[in-house]
Design a protein around this motif. Sequence first.
Motif, PDB file in Angstrom:
ATOM      1  N   ASN A 110       2.576  10.466  -3.085  1.00 26.01           N
ATOM      2  CA  ASN A 110       3.768   9.859  -2.648  1.00 26.01           C
ATOM      3  C   ASN A 110       3.084   8.208  -2.274  1.00 26.01           C
ATOM      4  OD1 ASN A 110       4.536  11.770  -2.209  1.00 26.01           O
ATOM      5  ND2 ASN A 110       3.173  13.148  -0.531  1.00 26.01           N
ATOM      6  N   VAL A 111       2.292   7.342  -1.936  1.00 26.14           N
ATOM      7  CA  VAL A 111       1.562   6.237  -2.114  1.00 26.14           C
ATOM      8  C   VAL A 111       1.794   5.561  -2.591  1.00 26.14           C
ATOM      9  CG1 VAL A 111      -0.472   4.833  -2.386  1.00 26.14           C
ATOM     10  CG2 VAL A 111      -0.755   6.836  -0.860  1.00 26.14           C
ATOM     11  N   VAL A 112       2.811   6.015  -3.561  1.00 28.09           N
ATOM     12  CA  VAL A 112       3.082   4.796  -4.960  1.00 28.09           C
ATOM     13  C   VAL A 112       4.608   5.123  -4.199  1.00 28.09           C
ATOM     14  CG1 VAL A 112       4.340   4.673  -7.424  1.00 28.09           C
ATOM     15  CG2 VAL A 112       1.971   5.380  -6.735  1.00 28.09           C
ATOM     16  N   GLN A 113       5.563   5.810  -4.315  1.00 25.80           N
ATOM     17  CA  GLN A 113       7.084   6.358  -3.568  1.00 25.80           C
ATOM     18  C   GLN A 113       7.136   5.369  -2.274  1.00 25.80           C
ATOM     19  OE1 GLN A 113       9.488   7.842  -5.020  1.00 25.80           O
ATOM     20  NE2 GLN A 113      10.429   6.333  -3.786  1.00 25.80           N
ATOM     21  N   GLU A 114       6.216   5.173  -1.249  1.00 25.38           N
ATOM     22  CA  GLU A 114       6.203   4.773  -0.260  1.00 25.38           C
ATOM     23  C   GLU A 114       6.324   2.800  -0.542  1.00 25.38           C
ATOM     24  OE1 GLU A 114       2.793   5.618   2.474  1.00 25.38           O
ATOM     25  OE2 GLU A 114       3.529   7.683   2.640  1.00 25.38           O
ATOM     26  N   ARG A 115       5.034   2.399  -1.313  1.00 23.69           N
ATOM     27  CA  ARG A 115       5.076   0.737  -1.630  1.00 23.69           C
ATOM     28  C   ARG A 115       6.260   0.663  -2.172  1.00 23.69           C
ATOM     29  NH1 ARG A 115       1.363   0.965  -6.004  1.00 23.69           N
ATOM     30  NH2 ARG A 115      -0.121   1.751  -4.510  1.00 23.69           N
ATOM     31  N   VAL A 116       7.264   1.261  -3.275  1.00 27.31           N
ATOM     32  CA  VAL A 116       8.065   1.119  -4.385  1.00 27.31           C
ATOM     33  C   VAL A 116       9.594   1.575  -2.963  1.00 27.31           C
ATOM     34  CG1 VAL A 116      10.090   1.870  -5.304  1.00 27.31           C
ATOM     35  CG2 VAL A 116       7.699   1.950  -5.767  1.00 27.31           C
TER      36      VAL A 116
END
Length: 62
Positions: free
Chosen positions: A34-40
């Motif tokens: 989820n952290v990766v998706q938020e960054r993207v």
Amino acid sequence: MIWGVLGLCHRPLHRLEDSLPDATPDAEVESDLNVVQERVDRRFAATRRKEPAGGPAHRPLA
């Protein structure tokens, strides 16, 4: 099978991997995707803000 043999015999294809850069992994691997998706999503939103109103698909053809 013939195409594979021909590809190995053709020098530029045979040495293609040597000319490509190595992939560099991120400094840290996130355990929470989820952290990766938020960054993207933030990066994507920042690029969308730079486009004119209506986006590139809505520009007139004239």
